[in-house]
Design an enzyme around this catalytic site. Structure first.
Site, PDB file in Angstrom:
ATOM      1  N   LYS A 168       0.991  -1.135   0.068  1.00 44.74           N
ATOM      2  CA  LYS A 168       0.104  -0.092   0.101  1.00 44.74           C
ATOM      3  C   LYS A 168       0.947   1.076  -0.134  1.00 44.74           C
ATOM      4  O   LYS A 168       1.946   0.999   0.633  1.00 44.74           O
ATOM      5  CB  LYS A 168      -0.754   0.135   1.199  1.00 44.74           C
ATOM      6  CG  LYS A 168      -1.854  -1.207   1.367  1.00 44.74           C
ATOM      7  CD  LYS A 168      -2.627  -0.786   2.463  1.00 44.74           C
ATOM      8  CE  LYS A 168      -3.668  -2.141   2.683  1.00 44.74           C
ATOM      9  NZ  LYS A 168      -4.215  -1.926   3.953  1.00 44.74           N
ATOM     10  N   HIS A 214       1.137   6.942   2.754  1.00 42.75           N
ATOM     11  CA  HIS A 214       0.494   7.909   2.621  1.00 42.75           C
ATOM     12  C   HIS A 214       0.901   8.885   3.939  1.00 42.75           C
ATOM     13  O   HIS A 214       1.621   8.662   4.731  1.00 42.75           O
ATOM     14  CB  HIS A 214      -0.686   7.763   2.237  1.00 42.75           C
ATOM     15  CG  HIS A 214      -1.612   6.894   3.275  1.00 42.75           C
ATOM     16  ND1 HIS A 214      -1.742   7.455   4.497  1.00 42.75           N
ATOM     17  CD2 HIS A 214      -1.848   5.621   3.624  1.00 42.75           C
ATOM     18  CE1 HIS A 214      -2.602   6.656   5.287  1.00 42.75           C
ATOM     19  NE2 HIS A 214      -2.581   5.562   4.760  1.00 42.75           N
ATOM     20  N   HIS A 248       0.726   7.703   7.491  1.00 42.23           N
ATOM     21  CA  HIS A 248       1.978   7.054   7.895  1.00 42.23           C
ATOM     22  C   HIS A 248       3.196   8.288   8.551  1.00 42.23           C
ATOM     23  O   HIS A 248       3.706   7.805   9.383  1.00 42.23           O
ATOM     24  CB  HIS A 248       2.560   6.366   7.035  1.00 42.23           C
ATOM     25  CG  HIS A 248       1.754   4.951   6.625  1.00 42.23           C
ATOM     26  ND1 HIS A 248       1.752   4.616   5.416  1.00 42.23           N
ATOM     27  CD2 HIS A 248       1.336   4.135   7.429  1.00 42.23           C
ATOM     28  CE1 HIS A 248       0.833   3.507   5.348  1.00 42.23           C
ATOM     29  NE2 HIS A 248       0.508   3.132   6.703  1.00 42.23           N
TER      30      HIS A 248
HETATM   31  N1  ARG Z   1       0.905  -1.863  10.017  1.00 45.27           N
HETATM   32  C1  ARG Z   1      -0.069  -1.209  10.870  1.00 45.27           C
HETATM   33  C2  ARG Z   1      -0.934  -0.003  10.189  1.00 45.27           C
HETATM   34  O1  ARG Z   1      -0.380   0.350   9.134  1.00 45.27           O
HETATM   35  C3  ARG Z   1       0.575  -0.508  12.089  1.00 45.27           C
HETATM   36  C4  ARG Z   1       1.497  -1.654  12.959  1.00 45.27           C
HETATM   37  C5  ARG Z   1       1.701  -1.046  14.386  1.00 45.27           C
HETATM   38  N2  ARG Z   1       2.442  -1.786  15.094  1.00 45.27           N
HETATM   39  C6  ARG Z   1       2.032  -2.754  15.792  1.00 45.27           C
HETATM   40  N3  ARG Z   1       2.808  -3.529  16.514  1.00 45.27           N
HETATM   41  N4  ARG Z   1       0.581  -3.451  15.504  1.00 45.27           N
HETATM   42  O2  ARG Z   1      -2.011   0.203  10.589  1.00 45.27           O
END
Ligand code: ARG
Length: 564
Positions: A124, A127, A130
């Protein structure tokens, strides 16, 4: 010298109070009420007297430390006035010895903090949603390091899960290898969006996607090679952005890293009698704690986001033995973290209390949430480029002869975005606005960088290489000079506070305070035309401000160009 400590000592000598309690109660009063104040309300009970009487009595009995010019009682407060020359000398001597390290400390020595931040989802686009996790996490990383902690920065990449099943289906149906190779992540996100549009009409696509995920989990070669390809393409883009932001991680162990570690965790949950079956799925029931169940295994055996987080937390505890593990994500993941933190606790791990979710509000362009699914995404890279372009134009107007314009525009344009993101408490929503963040006279990154560059240019013009040691500090008795030193002196405390609350804005605001104090000092005091001893004294302030601003900007992840 630690003035608060010394005042507390003098008070403790004439009372029964514990010196640390006194330190805790000493306040920094508003203007004209001295530099430090000690409120006596709390003592009324034990001393059985009215607080103003107590204040008067302590003030009368205590031995005045030499660095104080005056002690005055106002109602229940004892106000302490620091001798300006002693104060200024103590601050500047120390800063000019330590440089930017003045704001650092060793509070965290021997302790380990794990910070999980940025963590974008593979395939993805990166954006502007993030941006927040990346900027906040990076700054917390730097703040904790400055306090002496051992910090482990982890990018928990979203490199496993249902989106890959969807993407494989989409790629096989509508993908074109060449287009993906050419336009990498943009092309992938295009077909990903198409998947969602088509699946609304034809729900069987979702089943197909799930079966591809199962194939991935079973080690199917075709599924895995497509998955790996998608990952590589994404990482290329992410790394381009991290390079520009000056960010690196100690570990990129993403969700897929836990594939071979989850079975053991599921077994452990079983052994501890925490799993129940619900419509074919395995869950941990959290009704008692007023939460929906935490999903561990889907009915087809597939693992889920919480399963991977639980495995990751156990792995991190075993690997890093952290004192705190911080997760920087959007507020809408609150429930997810509350649920699996509870599961860790129910598993009997006392370190569940050391897991900290550090949420933040949304970023918007003024017209609602940014979404990947509906396709209205604003790519991080486009935003960075826009900001740098706009900055270039401003520099072209302000300082057309500047050397190295490209680099400065990059450092200021990107710094503006990061600073703006960090300037408010995390939980506040951010509305993206270039005019605000690029205002060189506002409370912005460019303003702080510009103030730093101003200090550098004064120093360059003076020809001095470093601050001199034999300075007559009594020449800095004006309010503006004193005030700069006061703001510098507060900086280390602000840094501690920022770490306690996981709030980089506390540092950002202190930087702006310092810039304001310095610019006032600069407008009120002629530096270059003053006579020698005064010039030397004033320059010692300029050196100190330069070093503290550079160190402060670094804590937020901003560069500090010497010319702008
Ligand atoms: N990949 C997830 C997102 O973009 C965030 C991950 C955050 N860290 C975790 N250990 N859950 O929403």
């Amino acid at each position: 010298m630690d003035f608060i400590q010394e005042i507390a000592r003098a008070i403790s000598e004439v009372t029964d109070l514990d010196i640390n309690d006194i330190v805790q109660s000493i306040e920094i009063p508003k203007a004209d009420m001295g530099d430090y104040a000690f409120p006596c309300f709390r003592l009324a009970k034990t001393m059985r007297k009215a607080p103003p009487l107590i204040a008067a009595e302590i003030a009368e009995k205590m031995k005045k430390p030499e660095f104080l010019s005056d002690i005055k009682v106002v109602n229940a407060y004892i106000n302490f006035y620091v001798d300006k020359t002693v104060f200024v000398k103590s601050v500047l001597d120390e800063v000019n010895k330590k440089g930017g390290k003045y704001i650092e400390s060793e509070t965290g020595k021997g302790k380990t903090i794990v910070i999980d931040y940025s963590s974008p989802n593979i395939a993805k686009p990166f954006h502007i949603g993030h941006l927040r996790s990346t900027a906040i996490g990076n700054s917390l990383n730097r703040i904790y390091k400055a306090l002496g902690y051992n910090v482990v920065g982890i990018n928990h990449l979203g490199d496993w899960g249902t989106q890959f099943g969807k993407l494989i289906v989409a790629y096989k149906k509508w993908g074109d290898k060449e287009a993906v190779e050419k336009d990498d992540i943009k092309e992938l996100s295009k077909i990903y969006v198409k998947f969602h549009e088509e699946a609304e009409k034809d729900p069987s696509l979702e089943d197909e996607a799930r079966s591809w995920l199962v194939r991935m989990q079973e080690g199917d070669e075709e599924a895995l090679s497509l998955w790996k390809w998608f990952c590589d393409i994404s990482m290329k883009e992410f790394n381009r952005i991290y390079d520009r932001l000056g960010i690196t991680f100690d570990s990129y162990a993403g969700e897929s890293f836990y594939n071979d570690k989850m079975a053991a965790v599921v077994d452990e949950l079983k052994e501890k009698n925490l799993l129940t079956e619900s419509r074919g799925a395995q869950i941990v029931d959290l009704e008692k704690y007023n939460m929906p169940p935490c999903l561990i295994l889907r009915s087809d055996g597939g693992t889920l986001y919480p399963t991977r987080d639980i495995s990751a937390a156990i792995y991190r505890k075993n690997t890093y033995d952290f004192d705190k593990c911080i997760y920087v994500t959007a507020l809408d993941q609150n429930l997810h973290f509350a649920q699996w933190f509870k599961v860790i606790e129910l598993m009997g791990y006392d370190w569940a209390k050391d897991l900290v979710h550090t949420p933040f509000g949304l970023v918007s362009l003024g017209d609602g949430k940014l979404s990947t699914r509906k396709g209205h995404v604003v790519l991080m890279e486009d935003i960075l480029n826009m900001s740098v372009e706009k900055t270039k134009k401003i520099i072209e107007e302000k300082n057309p002869n500047l050397e190295d314009k490209e680099r400065v525009a990059e450092e200021v344009g990107i710094g503006a975005i990061i600073f703006d993101d960090l300037f408010n408490s995390r939980i506040k929503n951010v509305v993206f606005d270039f005019d605000r963040m690029l205002n060189f006279d506002g409370e912005t990154g460019p303003y702080a960088q510009y103030t730093h560059a101003r200090a550098c240019s004064i120093i360059a013009k003076s020809g001095a290489a470093k601050s001199e040691s034999n300075v007559d500090y009594s020449l800095l008795s004006d309010e503006a000079s004193f005030n700069v030193c006061k703001v510098i002196k507060e900086f280390p405390e602000k840094l501690e506070e920022a770490a306690d609350k996981n709030e980089p804005y506390i540092v950002a605001r202190q930087i702006i305070e310092l810039c304001k104090a310095f610019n006032k000092f600069y407008n009120e005091n002629n530096i270059m035309q003053s006579e020698d001893a005064t010039k030397k004294a004033r320059l010692s302030i300029v050196f100190a401000v330069r070093d503290i601003l550079k160190a402060g900007l670094d804590l937020l992840g901003l560069k500090a160009p010497e010319q702008m």
